[in-house]
Design a protein around this motif. Structure first.
Motif, short mmCIF file in Angstrom:
data_model
loop_
_atom_site.label_atom_id
_atom_site.label_comp_id
_atom_site.label_asym_id
_atom_site.label_seq_id
_atom_site.Cartn_x
_atom_site.Cartn_y
_atom_site.Cartn_z
N VAL A 128 0.61 -1.19 0.06
CA VAL A 128 0.05 0.03 0.11
C VAL A 128 0.96 1.18 -0.04
CG1 VAL A 128 -1.71 1.35 1.31
CG2 VAL A 128 -1.96 -1.09 0.93
N GLY A 149 2.59 1.94 -2.98
CA GLY A 149 1.77 2.25 -4.12
C GLY A 149 1.76 3.84 -4.49
N ILE A 150 1.53 4.68 -3.30
CA ILE A 150 1.52 6.19 -3.42
C ILE A 150 2.98 6.38 -4.02
CG2 ILE A 150 1.91 6.56 -1.23
CD1 ILE A 150 0.08 9.17 -1.70
N ASP A 201 -3.84 -0.84 -5.59
CA ASP A 201 -2.63 -0.04 -5.78
C ASP A 201 -1.55 -0.38 -6.81
OD1 ASP A 201 -3.55 2.15 -4.03
OD2 ASP A 201 -2.64 1.25 -2.21
N GLU A 205 -8.83 3.90 -4.31
CA GLU A 205 -8.11 2.94 -4.97
C GLU A 205 -8.49 2.52 -6.24
OE1 GLU A 205 -6.86 2.73 -0.63
OE2 GLU A 205 -8.77 2.65 -1.63
N TRP A 257 -8.15 5.02 -8.88
CA TRP A 257 -6.82 5.33 -9.30
C TRP A 257 -6.40 4.25 -10.34
CZ3 TRP A 257 -2.01 4.09 -6.04
CH2 TRP A 257 -0.65 4.45 -6.79
N TRP A 317 -1.41 7.99 1.53
CA TRP A 317 -1.40 6.30 0.98
C TRP A 317 -2.87 5.96 1.24
CZ3 TRP A 317 -3.39 3.16 4.45
CH2 TRP A 317 -3.50 3.46 5.86
N VAL A 319 -6.09 7.98 -2.58
CA VAL A 319 -4.95 7.92 -3.86
C VAL A 319 -5.96 8.31 -4.91
CG1 VAL A 319 -3.21 6.61 -2.78
CG2 VAL A 319 -5.27 5.35 -3.86
#
Length: 595
Positions: free
Chosen positions: A197, A200-201, A290, A361, A364, A395, A398
């Protein structure tokens, strides 16, 4: 470590080279400088704004002097338009009119002098490159040789070639205790675990830096092992984590494990001394979405380097599509660590990164898949009506990353996607206008710090992410007000703030020296690993370490035990790396410098 929107993550406990920064001796040779003058300790572009804050004094003259005490500029302090969060009036020194390159200090009679700072082109090049190079120092499963790591060279830790499938992640094809290999990746923060997670960002932010400024990124040299392979160093470094992420997908069904972790945090030891068993734990919707987003974005970026990295782009896209399918079939697989621990052994007490809501999520991931594939089906999962609102990414939130991607790729969208652009543009600019509004700036004249609510866990990353929002608005409009506002937050992180610290290790005259970061604590080297941004002011004291002041913008202590204010994390360094490098990339276009 990041701060969960549901829980506080479980308790735990310079310069890169002279190439990357002003020399340490030039910066630190004036340790007698008082703490009552706050400014960007690195410096300023010749034609950009230049502001310092003076905490004491009154409406009185100030001068800018060379190291030899020659006066090159004179001005007068002005009271801040609004009080500091402490309730007191502070004073603003504006020396924007000084454009001559050189080294200077600000002097206020009866108050003192500032640290030395630089005026010049590429003034942030060192700290910008250093913020990316910091990820190299977080590499897992490899030694860091002196050739690349300097005095922070270290032995390899956590090979992660014999990782156990935790009972929470067991399937018929991979029962509990199955041994898998999941090497590489980055240590997430001050600890030695790896979390999808938070990757991901972090990955999305770094890959976006390349997408926004590909020509500039190719000029950033980091001195890493892959530096001569004709792939930009930023993408080489990101690839170290990308390849780990690919191992976290179950090849049998496409689901993605939430994290790779010890059962409990390691002690304050070097990586090669941390030898506890490692596990992949429960698959989750947040991690899988993610992952899908990152792999989709990576596919279209690394496609430009098929000759150097054959097959990578295709593998990333296939992995993204398979992850999307799993998430569609498992739309609400929550990672609840407490619930997991009530059912399975061993219990896991490392960072939870727990999340109960997956619309962001999904937005995104769908946006990135749509942009890469041009398949309008994915676009249907992206809300873009006038009811949506842009928010500063974290996080756990997103969706804005997906909106950024749609806007930066707006000229390559299908007809259906192009219909979304006006509404998304309107919403982005609404947020950017609220950030850039000069009438509401706080006493320090930075976007960051308008209210006490700005100062929570990882507050410095909020400042950096605000800067990214403003840069996205500038990219869309080319209006200088947005970039100038973003620059104020770079000034904030580098010293014009309520703590008096440059919040990046190894840079500036008074910077963080004792981050909550295991290698920096355990390596026996006085200087911390460079390029790492501390979490920043946070009066919460969730670590029970007393900060000198609980005034929100001053609630900071440079103490390696104080993880609530002084830990580092990849999702904090990534937006800082974006902010510093984007402004370096835009300095000529913005007119901050002349070629």
């Amino acid at each position: 470590m990041a701060y969960s929107k549901n829980i506080i993550r479980s308790l735990l406990w310079c310069s890169i080279t002279c190439l990357f920064s002003l020399s340490a001796s030039a910066q630190t040779g004036h340790s007698s400088a008082p703490d009552s003058i706050r400014l960007n300790q690195i410096g300023f572009y010749p034609a950009a704004s230049k502001t310092a804050i003076v905490l004491t004094g009154n409406v009185q003259p100030f001068t800018i002097q060379t190291p030899g005490k020659k006066v090159v500029f004179s001005g007068k302090l002005k009271p801040s338009p609004r009080p500091d969060l402490s309730g007191r009036t502070i004073y603003v020194a504006d020396f924007t009119a000084l454009q001559q390159p050189g080294q200077y200090r600000l002097v206020v009679p009866g108050v003192g002098q500032s640290y030395l700072f630089q005026i010049g082109n590429q003034v942030h090049a060192g700290v910008a490159a250093g913020a990316i190079k910091a990820f190299y120092y977080q590499r897992v499963s490899t030694a860091l040789p002196e050739k690349y790591a300097g005095k922070w060279a270290r032995a390899a830790g956590h090979p992660d070639t014999a990782v156990l499938v935790h009972p929470s992640a067991a399937t018929a094809q991979r029962p509990a205790g199955t041994v898998i290999s999941a090497s590489r990746g980055w240590y997430d923060a001050g600890d030695y675990n790896k979390y999808i997670v938070n990757s991901g960002i972090s990955m999305g932010t770094l890959l976006s830096l390349y997408e926004d400024f590909p020509t500039y990124v190719k000029t950033v040299k980091l001195n890493i092992p892959e530096s001569n392979n004709q792939v930009p160093d930023l993408l080489d470094e990101a690839l170290w984590n990308l390849r780990w992420m690919l191992t976290m997908q179950d090849p049998n069904d496409g689901g993605v494990y939430h994290k790779l972790t010890n059962a409990a945090f390691d002690g304050m030891v070097m990586p090669d001394k941390a030898v506890q068993p490692r596990y992949v734990v429960q698959k989750g919707t947040a991690a899988t979405l993610d992952f899908a987003a990152v792999m989709s974005q990576a596919s279209r970026i690394y496609e430009n380097y098929n000759q150097q990295l054959p097959g990578l782009a295709d593998s990333c896209l296939k992995a993204a599509e398979k992850a999307w399918q799993w998430a569609q079939a498992h739309p609400n697989a929550v990672y609840d660590q407490d619930a997991m621990n009530s059912r399975f052994e061993p219990k896991v007490s490392t960072g939870a990164y727990g999340d109960n809501h997956f619309d962001d999520e999904r937005t995104w991931a769908a946006a990135e898949l749509y942009i890469t594939t041009k398949n309008d089906t994915y676009l249907k999962a992206v809300p873009w009506s006038n009811t949506i609102r842009f928010t500063i990414p974290s996080w756990a939130q997103v969706q804005t990353l997906g909106y950024y991607s749609l806007l930066r790729n707006r000229n390559q969208l299908t007809a259906a996607g192009k219909k979304a652009v006006p509404q998304l543009s309107h919403q982005l600019l609404a947020l950017a206008d609220s950030l850039a509004n000069p009438a509401t700036l706080p006493a320090y004249q930075t976007v960051m710090g308008r209210s006490a609510h700005d100062f929570g866990w990882g507050s410095n990353s909020d400042a950096a992410n605000q800067g990214i929002t403003l840069i996205q608005a500038y990219q869309l409009t080319r209006q200088a007000k947005y970039l100038n506002a973003a620059l104020s937050n770079l000034d904030y992180i580098l010293g014009r703030n309520g703590t008096g610290y440059c919040m990046v290790t190894g840079f500036g005259s008074k910077s963080t020296r004792h981050p909550h970061h295991r290698p920096s604590v355990a390596d026996g080297i006085a200087d911390p690993v460079p390029g790492l941004m501390a979490g920043g002011p946070n009066p919460g004291m969730q670590d029970h370490i007393q900060v000198p002041s609980t005034i929100p913008n001053q609630a900071y202590i440079d103490d390696d035990r104080a993880y609530a204010v002084n830990e580092i994390a990849i999702n904090w360094n990534a937006p800082f790396a974006y902010l510093a490098n984007a402004i370096e990339a835009l300095q000529y276009q913005a007119g901050y410098v002349k070629k």
